[in-house]
Design an enzyme around this catalytic site. Sequence first.
Site, mmCIF file in Angstrom:
data_model
loop_
_atom_site.group_PDB
_atom_site.id
_atom_site.type_symbol
_atom_site.label_atom_id
_atom_site.label_comp_id
_atom_site.label_asym_id
_atom_site.label_seq_id
_atom_site.Cartn_x
_atom_site.Cartn_y
_atom_site.Cartn_z
ATOM 1 N N GLU D 92 0.807 -1.177 0.099
ATOM 2 C CA GLU D 92 0.166 -0.113 0.003
ATOM 3 C C GLU D 92 0.959 1.271 0.097
ATOM 4 O OE1 GLU D 92 -2.595 0.530 3.269
ATOM 5 O OE2 GLU D 92 -3.295 2.590 2.451
ATOM 6 N N LYS D 221 -7.756 -15.053 16.635
ATOM 7 C CA LYS D 221 -7.871 -14.653 15.554
ATOM 8 C C LYS D 221 -9.347 -14.159 15.003
ATOM 9 C CE LYS D 221 -3.877 -17.204 14.061
ATOM 10 N NZ LYS D 221 -3.519 -18.664 13.401
ATOM 11 N N ASP D 295 2.391 -14.631 12.837
ATOM 12 C CA ASP D 295 1.316 -15.155 12.294
ATOM 13 C C ASP D 295 0.387 -14.339 12.088
ATOM 14 O OD1 ASP D 295 -0.963 -16.734 11.755
ATOM 15 O OD2 ASP D 295 -0.729 -18.078 13.552
ATOM 16 N N HIS D 386 -1.599 10.327 -0.889
ATOM 17 C CA HIS D 386 -1.880 9.231 -1.612
ATOM 18 C C HIS D 386 -1.576 9.630 -3.115
ATOM 19 C CE1 HIS D 386 -3.313 7.531 2.167
ATOM 20 N NE2 HIS D 386 -3.076 6.409 1.707
#
Lengths: 394, 394, 394, 394
Positions: D92, D221, D295, D386
Amino acid sequence: MSKPIREADLVPRLEGQGYSAEALAERRRWIEERTGARLAHAGSSTIPAEEMRGNIENPIGAAQVPLGLAGPLLVQGEHAQGVFYVPLATTEGALVRSYERGAAAITRAGGATARVLTDENRVSPVFLFENAAEAAAFSRRLPELFEGLKAEADATTRHGRLLRVEPLPLGREVVVHFAWWTADAHGMNMIVKGTDQACRWLVEQGHAPRYYVFSGAESEKRASGALFAGGKGKKVTADVRLPARLVRAYFHTTPAGLADVWRRTVLGHLQAGTTGYNGHIANGLTALFIACGQDVANIANSAVGITSFEVVEGGDLYASVTLPSLTVATVGGGTGLGTGRECLEMLGCFGAGKAPKLAEIAAALVLGGELSFGAAIASGEFVAAHETYGRNRI
Amino acid sequence: MSKPIREADLVPRLEGQGYSAEALAERRRWIEERTGARLAHAGSSTIPAEEMRGNIENPIGAAQVPLGLAGPLLVQGEHAQGVFYVPLATTEGALVRSYERGAAAITRAGGATARVLTDENRVSPVFLFENAAEAAAFSRRLPELFEGLKAEADATTRHGRLLRVEPLPLGREVVVHFAWWTADAHGMNMIVKGTDQACRWLVEQGHAPRYYVFSGAESEKRASGALFAGGKGKKVTADVRLPARLVRAYFHTTPAGLADVWRRTVLGHLQAGTTGYNGHIANGLTALFIACGQDVANIANSAVGITSFEVVEGGDLYASVTLPSLTVATVGGGTGLGTGRECLEMLGCFGAGKAPKLAEIAAALVLGGELSFGAAIASGEFVAAHETYGRNRI
Amino acid sequence: MSKPIREADLVPRLEGQGYSAEALAERRRWIEERTGARLAHAGSSTIPAEEMRGNIENPIGAAQVPLGLAGPLLVQGEHAQGVFYVPLATTEGALVRSYERGAAAITRAGGATARVLTDENRVSPVFLFENAAEAAAFSRRLPELFEGLKAEADATTRHGRLLRVEPLPLGREVVVHFAWWTADAHGMNMIVKGTDQACRWLVEQGHAPRYYVFSGAESEKRASGALFAGGKGKKVTADVRLPARLVRAYFHTTPAGLADVWRRTVLGHLQAGTTGYNGHIANGLTALFIACGQDVANIANSAVGITSFEVVEGGDLYASVTLPSLTVATVGGGTGLGTGRECLEMLGCFGAGKAPKLAEIAAALVLGGELSFGAAIASGEFVAAHETYGRNRI
Amino acid sequence: MSKPIREADLVPRLEGQGYSAEALAERRRWIEERTGARLAHAGSSTIPAEEMRGNIENPIGAAQVPLGLAGPLLVQGEHAQGVFYVPLATTEGALVRSYERGAAAITRAGGATARVLTDENRVSPVFLFENAAEAAAFSRRLPELFEGLKAEADATTRHGRLLRVEPLPLGREVVVHFAWWTADAHGMNMIVKGTDQACRWLVEQGHAPRYYVFSGAESEKRASGALFAGGKGKKVTADVRLPARLVRAYFHTTPAGLADVWRRTVLGHLQAGTTGYNGHIANGLTALFIACGQDVANIANSAVGITSFEVVEGGDLYASVTLPSLTVATVGGGTGLGTGRECLEMLGCFGAGKAPKLAEIAAALVLGGELSFGAAIASGEFVAAHETYGRNRI
């Protein structure tokens, strides 16, 4: 735009704050003149006016809410044992009939087992520090301060006692759950006072610069996910095993039908981002609270619950309901006033030592309502039932 | 363990379901004998017994809840304009005084602006298909079925009308929001009936194999995140700008003090996973609902709201409250019964065309309560106020 | 305490922002000297350095994540049809094997059906007004401003188009969802730019005094209940019907066993206040996102999903998974870089017109993972599987 | 429709599960032939093939994610002290620049303070009983069983240790949080194994009839409200006080501007029903996780956090971020593999004893990102930034 409010525009306080029958009448006349409304019903209160002191200000009488009975409800609790007829105050047609149906089915099946799982209440002030390092240091130091805190807190009350404190640091702030045992009272006034005293002591001793006595993390009178961990009132559960033939006889559906409604509507709740899952716990609890002189605004937390239906071995239905945050009282608040006291007495729940019993009855009642509501969905009879019992209002 | 329930153990239904004064008396005697309770207060109901039909079953009288007045409350709404004195039914000491304080401060500042932002209600059945492909196809086909659905639905009522349908497919199920306009009624019975008829039509026409009329996604009588998008009752907002001197005079704090409480307690709510954020909206709304014959169980959704305080140019306080799911009615339900009707008349809110007005008053009332509660936290006077006005219960 | 940062302590930007292979090497040497770390692996990137421009700043190479294959996965979608081998990048042992097992079982059963239910993206600016009355007026005026807004917004992009605007007023603020169609791109940069232009136009035209382009209500890269209503990426579902014998053969359990795990763990999720319900969607999606050059931070919203298992007629298992907010792209972002492009090509998903296909594959993949995970819980084999395939790390 | 899967259609497992360089190459050729994709980049992995065993199955190489540096970041923690350059892997555009800006401002202001507030991990199995009475009895008996449980659990591991167990009864089920200390590992495999052993012992001893090792209540998670109470990974906080002139210099806005963005966007999050509140924590954490061999699927829980901005005495900005569930590791998992190890070494965080240090760096990094993001909203420069750094992709 702003101008002073004239004395004449204030609600008359009258002598001694106006708690005599005459004061109520005078206040009623005052508002009748201003609004043109006639308050015949409101003025027919049978609660001795002076007894309202401490429960309401600027009193003019009492609101009346229709009161009915749902039962028999057989409860196999540790505190509540036997058959109960539960007073419910509501204006929603079919509600009492629905809870009555559930109660009868439970009774027919041998009763609902009920258990109070945890029993405490909390106030959660927030302490403000200069920075995160100081906040963390305070959180770590809190355990060793507990004895001092408890001495300060417990000295403010003859009934409650501080059980423990749990810090939740966040940046330079620390929310601290003050967990109390409150006996048979809801006890918020009591424990806010005790907690506030303990907080003042912390500030005086130099452990924290300042605080607000509420942080919102206590979840008093609001729905939140944190309620499921317990700590805000009584966590209570009730369950029953219903043979398939009773499910058919009372509910015109099958255990599998109820289990199917359960799974579909769980998905609906998940999509809505609901706190918990249940059919209509708010209905029965609200009616019970109004009847029994409870603090009805606590419905916001008390009606958060999780209902479960499943088919078990033998094809029977297993059903349970768990209320993680039931705030009921049998002393204090409105429990001693007129109909509140009468309704508690009807349940054998008035006064000291009875709050756990009331909690078990409430859970069993709600279990019946969940069964009846689920069945109305499963059988497709919901609309017909409301046509029969509800007011064809419009 | 299971044995039949004896006829004598059932609550007596009596002739015509037992809605005469004698029937109520007989039922009271029956429960008094069983429980030993004496129901003098409950039996003093002034609601004509027969009028309870459609609002409650197995009636025995009425519960009484102390009723007080909070005001003056100046509202600058589109429907509510002028000064109101709001009837509140509660047993929580200091509550009326707290709302009165807030109302007076708002009035002194020129009143609260209020707006009804959206106004509809919904039922959200779930349709069950063979698989996800069929469910998706149904969702896509729904727009072209709307005219047919609407014809079926609208034919069931003279007052409501179906506005639109919105599918929420999930695997092989499709929840469909049926969004209705319900005029001045809460209207759930009305729109459940209409929605059920539309659902039956869909099944008869072969568009769906089966459905349950409730999925839980409607969020009726429950707190959920989905309420913030609107659609379950009225979304209403109220705001006020308070000069700093009024904040000091009425609330013994400053605009900055209230803004600080706001930000700290927002953090507390976020940690608790609360649905929305507010001080104690449930308190005032519940008291208003009991007084005005509303369906009090709807507090579960109505008390979900967001309060905002901020300091603005000039050092004034800006405060607002938004209730995304306020379910109030001025016709139907308990609105025509005894004290409910009297309280609505006190507000000029009884009958057709008045529900938006009641919603604006409710929002303005709640705004006052939020200011007063926040101020009690900011000033550290919360405990003292409850000592003064609350019952020193224990 | 504060002192200026020396030029030498800044990460070297180098010429043209430093996107040559030499620049990367120089930056690596710089950090190696400062930290003592050796970056042999990081420096072995095969992505041409200049291609990183627009995807990362201060580049030093590439992180490597082990890449494996899970399949065959038979998908019966509208966009994805046939057998796929899905590239997964992870370091969690047993993850690929788990998804492979699920994929194989699905394939053996004839494949997973998949459907893209809605497909859009949004930016949700907040507009700030003087008071609630002005905010309400703006909300009501918004529909008639849409054409003007759309003209401004659509002029900023050749690929996206503004579909509609939805106001969410709250006190004196109005959040407005700008809902866009973004073709095969994730498109956030594109639609933020277009939305910002439309917002500027509103301000210039005098419709609103000011705004922030993000309000948080868009739920980009965060979990929220609002995601279930759709609008943030693709809502996609996949389902499969598995004969009981395949459940036994592949998963060592029964349809009833999986349905039982489902209902128990739903209760666990409800108690935790989880957003949605699923077994481990985050695992498979994250691995797919890293492999396929997706914006991995979008896992925060994409992994919110609802899994459903049930036993259906004939004793088979029905399973579905619905992802309400899957943000996947096949053009833009990292989709064209090195392994990202290769992995998309492996799935036949590189480039324009392929995003819905990728969404269907993702949903089918996740469905397999949910089956496999649920089965590991049901059969009690979870620990054994991780002993076999996972690293006995400690 | 269903037919057997041909051996040839399975991903080749090859000898010893295929972890040689040749095996990877053979698998790559196999998939290239099937799909037509060319895997030059994926095959350029520099991780020794055999080292992938235990981290992935069916390996074909490695995914590459562009890696950049954000810093200098001055951290004043208890474990992390000094200046860090943080490796971030992302595609990104503008992300690294945004975090770099925040890091520099923090550094210029004297650094971010960071604290690890709690440090544990949990597995939450659910035990199933015949009825609620037995479930309640088990919950009450649990404290006296702890020593036995702990002996069983701790015997399975040399590194972790069981700290306590907390029952959450619900109807006839009891979820039990098994809270573990896991040293520097994420440790899920370790503690699931230990918990499973303890559960088996409970069943063997007759204390419970059966269990599932996961209930969902552990929130591994997944995003949930329960994470804020701690217990799933490290709870860590970081804060900084920024003089107004630095806010202007680095962020082109004012402390009041940032505080205003904070309060507006809090309201946006509350309306969306977001879990927690923050600007874009997911962005920086995900990039850090990919770089450092974490993870990455744990982003689902780790990115839940609460950011706070406020103006303090002297007109400075106070900013903090709290991550209640940061699951980071410096041993085990992918921490020892190629770039993961290199990136940890860059931070001085590789190996035993370093996990708390990594947690503090992560919190400080995220704090910088929150400042930079908030400032881009406040200053209106988000789109321009951006445009400059992002890829003009479409």
